[in-house]
Motif scaffolding. Structure first.
Motif, mmCIF file in Angstrom:
data_model
loop_
_atom_site.group_PDB
_atom_site.id
_atom_site.type_symbol
_atom_site.label_atom_id
_atom_site.label_comp_id
_atom_site.label_asym_id
_atom_site.label_seq_id
_atom_site.Cartn_x
_atom_site.Cartn_y
_atom_site.Cartn_z
ATOM 1 N N CYS A 1 12.604 35.319 85.812
ATOM 2 C CA CYS A 1 14.022 35.158 85.507
ATOM 3 C C CYS A 1 14.260 35.441 84.027
ATOM 4 N N GLY A 2 15.490 35.196 83.569
ATOM 5 C CA GLY A 2 15.847 35.491 82.186
ATOM 6 C C GLY A 2 16.263 36.931 82.024
ATOM 7 N N PRO A 3 16.932 37.271 80.928
ATOM 8 C CA PRO A 3 17.468 38.621 80.740
ATOM 9 C C PRO A 3 16.407 39.713 80.728
ATOM 10 N N ASP A 4 15.174 39.366 80.286
ATOM 11 C CA ASP A 4 14.101 40.366 80.254
ATOM 12 C C ASP A 4 13.098 40.163 81.385
ATOM 13 N N LEU A 5 13.399 39.249 82.309
ATOM 14 C CA LEU A 5 12.529 38.932 83.445
ATOM 15 C C LEU A 5 11.123 38.518 83.011
ATOM 16 N N ARG A 6 11.027 37.882 81.847
ATOM 17 C CA ARG A 6 9.729 37.394 81.389
ATOM 18 C C ARG A 6 9.640 35.875 81.386
ATOM 19 N N ASP A 7 10.721 35.202 81.718
ATOM 20 C CA ASP A 7 10.635 33.771 81.989
ATOM 21 C C ASP A 7 10.186 33.602 83.439
ATOM 22 N N VAL A 8 9.417 32.540 83.700
ATOM 23 C CA VAL A 8 8.949 32.291 85.061
ATOM 24 C C VAL A 8 9.247 30.845 85.423
ATOM 25 N N ALA A 9 10.034 30.649 86.479
ATOM 26 C CA ALA A 9 10.398 29.323 86.965
ATOM 27 C C ALA A 9 9.442 28.915 88.075
ATOM 28 N N ILE A 10 9.014 27.657 88.027
ATOM 29 C CA ILE A 10 8.076 27.128 89.016
ATOM 30 C C ILE A 10 8.833 26.255 90.019
ATOM 31 N N GLY A 11 8.840 26.663 91.282
ATOM 32 C CA GLY A 11 9.405 25.840 92.334
ATOM 33 C C GLY A 11 8.361 24.856 92.831
ATOM 34 N N SER A 12 8.807 23.736 93.371
ATOM 35 C CA SER A 12 7.863 22.709 93.822
ATOM 36 C C SER A 12 8.441 21.941 94.996
ATOM 37 N N LEU A 13 7.577 21.201 95.675
ATOM 38 C CA LEU A 13 8.003 20.404 96.821
ATOM 39 C C LEU A 13 8.310 18.962 96.452
#
Length: 336
Positions: A303-315
């Motif tokens: 994610c982010g404007p440069d697609l270099r942020d990474v979001a971690i989904g969890s349960l």
């Protein structure tokens, strides 16, 4: 050409967090404006805006909704939103692990059922949904066993991948060990399929007609954990998560397996996998596992404007950790 992830490790101290009070943010969608949309066990998705404010959008209507509260409750009874994807018109497709159906939710909550049967039979435990550039919808079903815990076994392989197009829905490939997330590579030639209880990734060669013509294991035949989510970067690395024994890994284009982050206690994880191998796994084994960052890593979203942020989904997390990657993610179909 050097791989951008050579020598890369995720530093837990560098993580930032967005969202609060989330319930089971298993899957996360990102938009170019910085918005995130996270699945939520309360019966819909949470929209986290670029300024950090958030709104829970509950599936409480259908296109013919009359305003009756009981009607709204019936639609979401037993709901458990899992995998998400944007449809062509910006609506959100929801793989509902609770209602065993694929649903479409408009951004104001109005929802309809897309499919709950294939060939006249119940579809099974719908897990994940993916759209492609041709407007087709790809769907994974983890198991046909309604009590899905019984399918967390080394002896069950009844998961499948289905595809929905203008001709209807059909099963593309089956015999998977608890099918989970799927992704296409950049060339759209291979479909990568997570087999959670197989602890591996299988890839299918997909022809122009959406038929699977060949399958093979990609990377290790046993990655050492229950894989949940996967996603590609622009170099061709396939990133993934191990759930319960919380780990983030990447498999290079050459099939080299690299661990980028670990956040779990080894002893409960050892006991869990030992019980699994002996086909005596219980919820207690599973609940004893997990880390502190966002318990039970489930997915990764660039994610982010440069697609270099990474979001971690969890349960079991209540917020979303984000880290910086040395390489951009492969843009999803909806990215403009």
């Amino acid at each position: 050409m050097a791989n951008p992830i050579d020598g890369f490790q995720i530093n837990p101290d560098s993580l930032r967090f967005v969202g609060e009070g989330l319930q089971r943010p298993e899957c996360i969608l990102a938009e170019p404006d910085g918005s995130l949309w996270a699945a939520d066990a309360r019966g819909g998705v949470v929209h986290i805006r670029p300024d950090g404010s958030q709104q829970l959008v509950v599936q409480n209507q259908s296109d013919s909704f009359s305003g009756d509260i009981d009607e709204a409750r019936r639609f979401t009874e037993g709901t458990l939103p899992n995998g998400l994807a944007f449809d062509g018109d910006g609506a959100i497709l929801i793989s509902n692990f609770g209602t065993d159906r694929l649903e479409r939710m408009q951004r104001d909550g109005r929802s309809t059922v897309v499919i709950d049967q294939i060939d006249g039979q119940p579809i099974g435990k719908v897990n994940f949904v993916l759209t492609d550039s041709r407007g087709r919808i790809w769907l994974t079903v983890s198991t046909m066993i309604r009590n899905w815990m019984q399918a967390i076994s080394p002896n069950i392989a009844d998961g499948y991948v289905a595809m929905l197009d203008e001709s209807g829905a059909r099963i593309v490939a089956d015999g998977f060990r608890f099918t989970n997330e799927i992704r296409f590579d950049a060339a759209k030639e291979w479909l990568y399929v997570v087999e959670t209880t197989g602890r591996c990734i299988t890839r299918l060669r997909i022809d122009d007609h959406g038929q699977a013509t060949r399958g093979e294991t990609f990377g290790p035949s046993d990655t050492g954990g229950f894989i949940d989510g996967i996603t590609f970067d622009t170099h061709g690395n396939l990133w993934g998560t191990h759930v319960m024994s919380d780990r983030i890994f990447a498999i290079t284009p050459d099939g080299d397996f690299r661990v980028l982050l670990e956040d779990f206690d080894p002893e409960p994880a050892r006991q869990m996998y030992e019980a699994f191998a002996e086909d005596r796994l219980t919820p207690d084994h599973m609940l004893a596992c997990g880390g502190t960052i966002a318990p039970w890593f489930a997915s990764l979203t660039f994610c982010g404007p440069d697609l270099r942020d990474v979001a971690i989904g969890s349960l079991r997390g209540t917020c979303i950790p984000i880290f910086r990657s040395p390489v951009a993610g492969l843009p999803m179909t909806h990215w403009r």
